[in-house]
Design an enzyme around this catalytic site. Structure first.
Site, PDB file in Angstrom:
ATOM      1  N   ASP A  74       0.849  -1.187   0.000  1.00 16.90           N
ATOM      2  CA  ASP A  74       0.000   0.000   0.000  1.00 16.90           C
ATOM      3  C   ASP A  74       0.885   1.238   0.000  1.00 16.90           C
ATOM      4  O   ASP A  74       1.698   1.438   0.916  1.00 16.90           O
ATOM      5  CB  ASP A  74      -0.907  -0.010   1.232  1.00 16.90           C
ATOM      6  CG  ASP A  74      -1.812   1.204   1.296  1.00 16.90           C
ATOM      7  OD1 ASP A  74      -2.636   1.380   0.377  1.00 16.90           O
ATOM      8  OD2 ASP A  74      -1.675   1.998   2.242  1.00 16.90           O
ATOM      9  N   THR A 107      -3.061   4.965  -4.073  1.00 23.38           N
ATOM     10  CA  THR A 107      -1.985   5.732  -3.436  1.00 23.38           C
ATOM     11  C   THR A 107      -0.635   5.458  -4.090  1.00 23.38           C
ATOM     12  O   THR A 107       0.233   6.326  -4.097  1.00 23.38           O
ATOM     13  CB  THR A 107      -1.910   5.378  -1.945  1.00 23.38           C
ATOM     14  OG1 THR A 107      -1.834   3.958  -1.793  1.00 23.38           O
ATOM     15  CG2 THR A 107      -3.147   5.868  -1.220  1.00 23.38           C
ATOM     16  N   THR A 108      -0.442   4.254  -4.622  1.00 20.10           N
ATOM     17  CA  THR A 108       0.808   3.945  -5.322  1.00 20.10           C
ATOM     18  C   THR A 108       0.827   4.593  -6.693  1.00 20.10           C
ATOM     19  O   THR A 108       1.816   5.225  -7.096  1.00 20.10           O
ATOM     20  CB  THR A 108       0.984   2.420  -5.453  1.00 20.10           C
ATOM     21  OG1 THR A 108       0.921   1.821  -4.164  1.00 20.10           O
ATOM     22  CG2 THR A 108       2.317   2.085  -6.107  1.00 20.10           C
ATOM     23  N   ASP A 405      -9.077  -0.219   1.858  1.00 22.80           N
ATOM     24  CA  ASP A 405      -9.052   0.257   0.471  1.00 22.80           C
ATOM     25  C   ASP A 405     -10.311  -0.165  -0.266  1.00 22.80           C
ATOM     26  O   ASP A 405     -10.930   0.623  -1.000  1.00 22.80           O
ATOM     27  CB  ASP A 405      -7.821  -0.290  -0.256  1.00 22.80           C
ATOM     28  CG  ASP A 405      -6.532   0.384   0.192  1.00 22.80           C
ATOM     29  OD1 ASP A 405      -6.622   1.275   1.051  1.00 22.80           O
ATOM     30  OD2 ASP A 405      -5.457   0.009  -0.298  1.00 22.80           O
TER      31      ASP A 405
END
Length: 543
Positions: A74, A107-108, A405
Site C-alpha cells: 500500500d 496511493t501507489t 481500500d
C-alpha cells in the site's frame, strides 16, 4: 560594511545582520540546479513504489527503529513508514496521504504518475523550456485528460439487489494485495459492509458504523462480517453468563468507585473503628451504584473504566453482568448501534437511556481461549463489524489495510456510480487523446502536452514490467489496438490470460479515484516546478 566585535555586522544602510559560522562553506542550490535536485529526489521515491504497482507488484518490508516489521504494498503505508528527509520527498508522502484520505485507493499510482511527470519535466528543462511554461502545459493537459476520462467512463449500477458488479470492482482493488488468495470472499464482505451502512437515496456512506477488528489466529478465510459490534473484551467475572438474550445495556463512562473528595487534604485513618466506618461507606456506595443500574432495568453494564474486585463480586451477586475497560470509540459505536445514551453519572441513568440488543455472546478462539464479545441484533442494525483473522499480526494488519481500500472504493462508487477500466486502459486512452491534441497546438505548450501523454504511459509500462512481460512490446500492442478500434477498455494483460479487454476480464476502477490521481499528481508537479530555491530559517541572516 562595518563589522563590530562579535558576530554582528552592518551593511551600507546601517541595518544589522548576523554572520553565521561557516556560512561561506554552505551550499544552497538555486534556479535550475534546485529544480533538478527536487526532481531527482521525487524520482527516487516514485521508483521505490513503482515495483509495487499492479496485481503482480511486489511487497515492501519496512522495519521501524524499534524493530517492528511491516510488510505491505500500500503506497500510503510505505511512504508513511519511510524515513524521508528531503523536503520534496515529504511532499510526495503528503500526496499519497491526500489520495488515501480522499479516495482510499490509488496511493501507489498517484506517486508513480507524479514521478513520471517530473521525469518528463526534467527532459523539457534540458531543452531550455521555462518551468512555468511546463507547469501550465501540464495543467492544461490534465484538464484535457480528465475531460476524456469523463467521456469514456461507463455508468455503473449500484444496487443492493445485484452485488456482483460491486464485487468485481472490489476484487480489482484487492487483486494487488497480499490477501488476493481469498479476494473474492473479502470483496463480498466489503460490499455487504458498505451497503449495510449506505443510504442509496442520498448517496451517503457513514463509515463510522463500520468497524474493522483483527484477531491473530486462524486463517484469512475465517474472516467474517458481523451485523453488530465486536469488542476485544470479556465479561468482568468468569462466572458471569457467556450469552444473554434481549439485553438492555447501560453504557457508562463513570467508574464503579466511591466518589473521591475534591480537596487537597489527606484522610488519615488512625483507628480500627475509623477503618470500619470507611469500609462501610464504600460498601454502601457500591451497593447504591449497582442498585441504580438494576433499578433502571439494565441487564448488562458496559463501563469505560475499571472497577475493583469488591464491585465485581457485588455485580455477580446482584446478577448484573458487566464489561469493563471498553475504549472510547467502542463505547460510541455501541451507543450508536444499540440506540442507547452514554451516561456520565449514575444519578442520570434511567430506562430511556438504555440501549437494546437481541443477543450478546462471547466468542472463543483457539486453544489459548482468547475471547471477544459480540453484540448482535441491535436496534440500529446498520452498524457492522468485520472480524479479520490471520496467522500473525503482520498479516492481520495488512488484511485490515486492504479491506479499508476496498471499503473506500465501494463508498466512492456509491457516491459517484461511474467507472473506467483498469490494467492501464484509462491511462492509455487519455495518453492517446492528449498526444493527438498536442498536434493542434501552435504554442510551446505542445511539448508539455506530449510529455504529459508520455508520462501517462508509465502506469501500463510499470504494470507490464511487474508482470514479467516485455513492457515496450505489450504497451505498443495495446496502444495500436486502442488507436485502431477506439475501445478504451483495452489494457495490459497482467494475469497473462490472452485477453487484453478489461471489460471482459471485469478489471474495473472507480472514475473518482482515477480522476483524483490525475489532478493531485499534476497539482504537486506544478508546485514543485515553481520551487527554485530552498531556504531554512538559518539561511535568513538579517535580524
Amino acid at each position: 560594511m562595518t563589522a563590530l566585535p562579535g558576530s554582528i555586522a552592518f551593511d551600507e544602510y546601517g541595518r544589522p545582520f548576523i554572520i553565521i559560522r561557516d556560512q561561506d562553506k554552505q551550499k544552497r542550490l538555486t534556479g535550475l540546479d534546485a529544480l533538478k535536485s527536487h526532481i531527482l529526489a521525487a524520482q527516487q521515491i516514485a521508483n521505490t513504489l513503482r515495483t509495487s504497482l499492479g496485481p503482480k507488484g511486489l511487497d515492501k518490508m519496512l522495519v521501524s527503529p524499534d524493530g517492528e516489521v511491516t510488510v505491505t504494498n500500500d503506497g500510503a503505508t510505505i511512504l508513511k513508514n519511510m524515513d524521508v528527509d528531503h523536503e520534496i520527498g515529504k511532499l510526495l508522502v503528503e500526496l499519497s496521504q491526500s489520495q488515501d484520505d480522499e479516495i482510499g485507493d490509488g496511493t501507489t499510482g498517484v506517486v508513480v504518475l507524479a514521478g513520471a511527470l517530473l521525469e518528463q519535466a526534467s527532459t523539457l528543462l534540458d531543452r531550455g523550456i521555462h518551468p512555468i511554461r511546463i507547469a501550465d502545459g501540464f495543467e492544461l493537459a490534465c484538464q484535457k485528460a480528465v475531460e476524456h476520462l469523463e467521456k469514456v467512463a461507463d455508468v455503473f449500477p449500484v444496487s443492493s439487489e445485484n452485488l456482483e458488479p460491486l464485487i468485481q470492482v472490489a476484487m480489482t482493488t484487492l487483486g494487488s494485495k497480499i490477501i488476493n488468495k481469498c479476494h473474492r470472499q473479502m470483496a463480498e464482505i466489503a460490499v455487504k459492509a458498505v451497503l449495510a451502512v449506505a443510504d442509496l437515496a442520498t448517496r451517503d456512506v457513514n463509515f463510522e458504523l463500520i468497524k474493522v477488528e483483527g484477531k491473530v489466529g486462524g486463517r484469512l478465510e475465517d474472516t467474517t462480517l458481523v451485523k453488530g459490534v465486536v469488542i476485544d473484551k470479556t465479561m468482568s467475572h468468569p462466572q458471569m453468563p457467556k450469552e444473554l438474550h434481549d439485553v438492555k445495556l447501560a453504557i457508562l463512562t463513570c467508574p464503579f468507585e466511591p466518589p473521591k473528595p475534591k480537596t487537597k487534604h489527606k484522610l488519615d485513618v488512625t483507628s480500627v473503628d475509623d477503618y470500619k466506618e470507611l469500609r462501610q461507606y464504600e460498601q454502601e456506595k457500591f451497593s447504591e451504584m449497582v442498585s441504580r443500574v438494576k433499578a433502571a432495568g439494565a441487564t448488562l453494564a458496559i463501563c469505560q473504566w475499571g472497577f475493583d474486585d469488591e464491585a465485581n463480586h457485588l455485580l455477580l451477586q446482584q446478577h448484573l453482568p458487566a464489561v469493563r475497560w471498553v475504549g472510547g470509540p467502542e463505547i460510541e459505536l455501541i451507543a450508536i448501534a444499540t440506540g442507547g445514551r452514554i451516561v456520565p453519572r449514575f444519578e442520570e441513568l434511567n430506562p430511556e437511556k438504555l440501549g437494546s440488543a437481541g443477543l450478546v455472546r462471547e466468542l472463543v478462539f483457539g486453544t489459548t481461549k482468547d475471547r471477544m464479545l459480540v453484540i448482535e441484533e441491535c436496534s440500529n442494525s446498520r452498524a457492522v463489524t468485520i472480524l479479520v483473522r490471520g496467522g500473525n499480526a503482520m498479516l492481520v494488519a495488512e488484511a485490515k489495510r486492504s479491506l479499508h481500500d476496498a471499503l473506500c472504493v465501494i463508498r466512492s462508487l456509491v457516491q459517484e456510480p461511474r467507472v473506467v477500466y483498469g490494467g492501464g486502459a484509462a491511462e492509455i486512452a487519455c495518453s492517446l487523446k492528449v498526444a493527438a491534441h498536442a498536434d493542434q497546438l501552435p504554442s510551446l505548450e505542445q511539448y508539455a502536452f506530449r510529455a504529459f501523454a508520455e508520462a501517462l504511459e508509465c502506469i501500463p509500462l510499470a504494470l507490464a514490467e511487474n508482470s514479467g512481460l516485455s513492457a515496450i512490446h505489450a504497451l505498443s500492442e495495446v496502444k495500436a489496438k486502442q488507436a485502431g478500434t477506439g475501445d478504451s477498455a483495452l489494457g495490459i494483460d497482467c494475469m497473462q490470460t490472452g485477453n487484453v479487454n478489461m471489460r471482459e476480464l471485469h478489471v474495473i476502477e472507480s472514475l473518482k479515484s482515477k480522476r483524483q490521481q490525475l489532478i493531485l499528481a499534476t497539482q504537486l508537479v506544478k508546485m514543485i516546478l515553481k520551487i527554485d530555491d530552498v531556504r531554512s530559517p538559518a539561511d535568513s541572516r538579517e535580524v
